[in-house]
Design a protein around this motif. Structure first.
Motif, PDB file in Angstrom:
ATOM      1  N   ASN A 220       0.855  -1.186   0.000  1.00 35.74           N
ATOM      2  CA  ASN A 220       0.000   0.000   0.000  1.00 35.74           C
ATOM      3  C   ASN A 220       0.893   1.239   0.000  1.00 35.74           C
ATOM      4  OD1 ASN A 220      -2.332  -1.586   0.082  1.00 35.74           O
ATOM      5  ND2 ASN A 220      -2.296  -1.678   2.307  1.00 35.74           N
ATOM      6  N   PHE A 222       0.413   4.347  -0.441  1.00 35.79           N
ATOM      7  CA  PHE A 222      -0.052   5.589   0.178  1.00 35.79           C
ATOM      8  C   PHE A 222      -0.842   5.310   1.459  1.00 35.79           C
ATOM      9  CE2 PHE A 222      -0.054   6.231  -4.495  1.00 35.79           C
ATOM     10  CZ  PHE A 222       1.072   7.060  -4.556  1.00 35.79           C
ATOM     11  N   GLY A 223      -0.405   4.308   2.171  1.00 38.20           N
ATOM     12  CA  GLY A 223      -1.080   3.966   3.411  1.00 38.20           C
ATOM     13  C   GLY A 223      -2.446   3.362   3.142  1.00 38.20           C
ATOM     14  N   ASN A 224      -3.430   3.745   3.956  1.00 36.63           N
ATOM     15  CA  ASN A 224      -4.782   3.190   3.836  1.00 36.63           C
ATOM     16  C   ASN A 224      -5.785   4.181   3.246  1.00 36.63           C
ATOM     17  OD1 ASN A 224      -4.236   0.590   4.924  1.00 36.63           O
ATOM     18  ND2 ASN A 224      -4.130   1.512   6.979  1.00 36.63           N
ATOM     19  N   ALA A 225      -5.261   5.169   2.498  1.00 40.75           N
ATOM     20  CA  ALA A 225      -6.150   6.134   1.857  1.00 40.75           C
ATOM     21  C   ALA A 225      -7.044   5.406   0.859  1.00 40.75           C
ATOM     22  CB  ALA A 225      -5.326   7.207   1.149  1.00 40.75           C
ATOM     23  N   LYS A 226      -8.347   5.675   0.925  1.00 34.91           N
ATOM     24  CA  LYS A 226      -9.304   4.926   0.111  1.00 34.91           C
ATOM     25  C   LYS A 226     -10.220   5.827  -0.694  1.00 34.91           C
ATOM     26  CE  LYS A 226      -9.746   0.879   3.180  1.00 34.91           C
ATOM     27  NZ  LYS A 226     -10.713   0.044   3.936  1.00 34.91           N
ATOM     28  N   ILE A 227     -10.673   5.268  -1.789  1.00 32.37           N
ATOM     29  CA  ILE A 227     -11.801   5.818  -2.549  1.00 32.37           C
ATOM     30  C   ILE A 227     -12.840   4.713  -2.569  1.00 32.37           C
ATOM     31  CG2 ILE A 227     -12.644   6.660  -4.762  1.00 32.37           C
ATOM     32  CD1 ILE A 227      -9.891   7.710  -5.360  1.00 32.37           C
ATOM     33  N   VAL A 231      -8.282   0.818  -2.011  1.00 32.42           N
ATOM     34  CA  VAL A 231      -7.132   1.414  -1.326  1.00 32.42           C
ATOM     35  C   VAL A 231      -6.222   2.021  -2.386  1.00 32.42           C
ATOM     36  CG1 VAL A 231      -5.149   1.010   0.165  1.00 32.42           C
ATOM     37  CG2 VAL A 231      -7.270  -0.282   0.523  1.00 32.42           C
ATOM     38  N   ILE A 232      -6.052   3.324  -2.346  1.00 35.40           N
ATOM     39  CA  ILE A 232      -5.261   4.036  -3.351  1.00 35.40           C
ATOM     40  C   ILE A 232      -3.806   3.554  -3.310  1.00 35.40           C
ATOM     41  CG2 ILE A 232      -4.476   6.289  -4.162  1.00 35.40           C
ATOM     42  CD1 ILE A 232      -6.937   7.495  -2.811  1.00 35.40           C
ATOM     43  N   SER A 234      -2.659   0.580  -3.964  1.00 35.45           N
ATOM     44  CA  SER A 234      -2.489  -0.787  -3.479  1.00 35.45           C
ATOM     45  C   SER A 234      -1.999  -1.684  -4.615  1.00 35.45           C
ATOM     46  CB  SER A 234      -3.808  -1.313  -2.920  1.00 35.45           C
ATOM     47  OG  SER A 234      -3.662  -2.637  -2.461  1.00 35.45           O
TER      48      SER A 234
END
Length: 635
Positions: A220, A222-227, A231-232, A234
């Motif tokens: 991942n 960019f960490g756990n940033a999500k749309i 997970v962005i 991933s």
């Protein structure tokens, strides 16, 4: 007064809208060919008034300036010096011309352009792989020997590293750096990623990643940033072994990025900034965007296949029999091992692999279609590809048959889909199943539950595909080989009658009027009185006694002068300059004396047609002002 080549080149350049508006430049025997970015920036009227330019027109994405035989090469050399372009740009001009084709044709052509150069590797490997696997199944003891392991390694190398080979070839086709292409291909099968063939094996996942839940880990970025649930950034840590389409798409992006960077990055830092940026950006696109799309597609196809094969009366199996070769093209077929393993473990289906007969029908149908091409074709080069490719497909390795023959010709591929559908339906309806997985086609006899019914299934699949190909696929007459050399005779038909003597047709074939020549410049007779000849043989003969005034470097055109002063240009094919001499041979040299009926050039009509060009031979009298009377054989 002799033409000032430098001045001509400078004036042409001044009307083209600047260097950035010229994608590439090439030339043939008579004209300067330019791939223009924006045709609206070109001052066509001014170009027509440049001294030395006999005409200007745009055709198939190319701007063409007619300059003339023996002159255009000098102007071209000066044009390169003026613009700073290089002579290694004919492929770009060719690509610009192909860009006007309908999208489906361009896509199939691109696949063909990518796979044709690598056919020897995959045809040989596919045939060897099928034989080695068959021997290993037939003789279990042999499968435990060092010889088997060695041959298995040799045979599957081209397929294990197929993304690399495809990436290199794709970079060549798209005009990217082939070594950067190789990096992208290697990246997609990197040893840090789970082999793509093992994505459905929990044991393999657990062993490779050191986990216990059978779930493939992700990076991942960019960490756990999500749309939503996504997970962005991933990245699923799996390779692309066996894939084709995602590799080609990735390298296409890579080539576009590289070219753009070369345009905007200062030359002093271009050497390291462009490759570095290209690889990083392409890698992110591949694993963050392209990868997830194909992973999702795999999931949908896998779930759809599971549902379809259980649909009553074999209808679903028939659908999968038709679709299966399409998933081979997309590189998604490797995931079916998951279905097969599940079927063998399921008591619902009697611990039988009912997927194997479906895949066998699909594969054997492609064998039947390819075999029909091998039987029907009169083109020796096509036959040399089709025969081993068909044998490979009969052993369960269909990539050579699909990419090397059937898909390129399209109708055999469709005939194979139809045969696969009917064969798969029959196999499902008669409850065929296998006790193992990993083999199809002829080797499938070692695991099938009913050999007699299996034989009928294969006969149905291959028979329908074979018959469909024989009926609906027709080889272009231009692909047929020329008559044996010893049987060729010089033409006797008169092409032109002039006050300085007759010009005999230089090629055997049908004489047609200039208006029928599939090239606007020749059709308009811009260079002089012209006729076309639709050849039946691949030889150019001297139409009179005279002298060779010019032979184009790629051997596709020749200028000659009769002893009475008739100047003639003989141009074999339309746009054949792009073939760069492939398929052409000259038997004379510039300055040689020639006699009527003497062989001047030899050309391979099947090569010309395979390259996508017309083989019409154009014959032009280039000094009409020196002649009082000219009568053509076809008006």
């Amino acid at each position: 007064m002799a033409l000032d080549y430098r001045k001509c080149a400078e004036e042409i350049y001044s009307h083209l809208g600047g260097k950035d508006n010229i994608a590439s430049a090439a030339h043939c025997a008579t004209r300067l060919r330019l791939a223009i970015v924006d045709i609206n920036k070109v001052d066509t009227k001014a170009l027509e008034n440049v001294e030395g330019v006999q005409g200007v027109f745009s055709s198939n994405g190319q701007l063409q300036c007619i300059i003339g035989t023996g002159t255009v090469n000098h102007v071209y050399d000066e044009f390169l010096a003026v613009t700073g372009l290089t002579a290694a740009s004919k492929e770009d001009v060719k690509a610009a011309a192909a860009a006007n084709q309908p999208l489906p044709q361009r896509m199939v052509k691109t696949l063909g352009d990518v796979f044709v150069p690598i056919l020897p590797a995959i045809v040989a490997s596919g045939l060897m792989m099928g034989l080695v696997e068959a021997l290993g199944k037939a003789f279990p003891g042999f499968a435990q020997t060092d010889w088997y392991n060695f041959l298995d390694m040799v045979s599957n190398t081209a397929f294990a590293y197929l993304p690399v080979i495809v990436a290199v070839s794709s970079a060549r086709v798209f005009g990217g750096n082939i070594f950067l292409g190789a990096v992208i291909g290697l990246l997609m099968i990197h040893s840090a990623l789970l082999n793509g063939w093992n994505v459905g094996s929990k044991d393999a996942i657990n062993s490779f990643f050191g986990v216990k839940d059978g779930v493939i880990p992700t990076w991942n970025l960019f960490g756990n940033a999500k749309i939503g649930n996504y997970v962005i950034g991933s990245i699923r840590r799996t390779g692309y072994q066996g894939h084709v389409i995602p590799v080609i798409i990735s390298v296409w992006f890579m080539s576009k990025i590289e070219k753009k960077l070369h345009d905007v990055v200062p030359a002093v830092i271009d050497l390291f900034v462009t490759p570095l940026t290209t690889v990083i950006v392409t890698s992110l696109l591949t694993f963050v965007v392209i990868g997830p799309i194909f992973s999702t597609l795999e999931t949908y196809v896998l779930e759809g296949a599971k549902v379809l094969i259980t649909v009553g009366f074999g209808v679903g199996a028939g659908v999968m029999g038709a679709v299966y070769p399409v998933t081979v093209v997309m590189g998604l077929h490797h995931m079916y091992n998951v279905i097969e393993a599940g079927l063998l473990a399921s008591k619902e289906f009697g611990n039988l692999n009912i997927w194997m007969p479906i895949a066998s029908a699909a594969n054997f149908a492609q064998f039947g279609a390819c075999l029909a091409v091998a039987v029907k074709t009169k083109n020796p080069k096509m036959k040399t590809v089709a025969v081993p490719s068909a044998l490979s497909a009969s052993l369960g390795i269909t990539e050579p048959a699909i990419f090397g023959v059937n898909l390129r010709l399209m109708k055999p591929f469709i005939a194979g889909m139809v045969g696969g559908a009917v064969g798969a339906w029959f196999g499902s309806f008669t409850h065929l199943g296998a006790s193992a997985y990993g083999v199809t086609g002829i080797p499938g006899y070692l695991t099938i539950n009913n050999p007699l019914v299996y034989t009928i299934e294969l006969a149905i699949a291959a028979g329908i595909a074979f018959a469909g190909t024989m009926v609906f696929w027709h080889e272009d007459p231009a692909d047929l080989p020329d008559a044996a050399v010893e049987k060729m005779e010089a033409p006797t038909e008169v092409a032109f009658e002039t006050d300085k003597g007759k010009v005999i047709a230089p090629v055997n074939g049908k004489i047609v009027p200039a208006s029928a020549i599939p090239d606007p410049m020749f059709a308009a007779e811009t260079m002089g009185p012209s006729i076309g000849i639709e050849p039946t043989q691949g030889r150019v003969y001297a139409p009179f006694n005279g002298t060779v005034s010019m032979i184009f470097p790629t051997k596709h055109a020749i200028g000659i002068v009769s002893d009475e002063g008739i100047e003639l240009l003989i141009h074999v094919g339309v746009d054949t300059v792009n073939m760069e001499g492939k398929g052409f041979e000259s038997t004379v040299n510039q300055g040689d004396k020639i006699t009527q009926g003497q062989v001047l050039l030899e050309f391979d009509r099947s090569e010309i047609k395979a390259a996508g060009y017309s083989d019409t031979v154009v014959v032009v009298i280039t000094n009409k002002d020196a002649l009082k009377e000219i009568k053509k054989a076809a008006e």
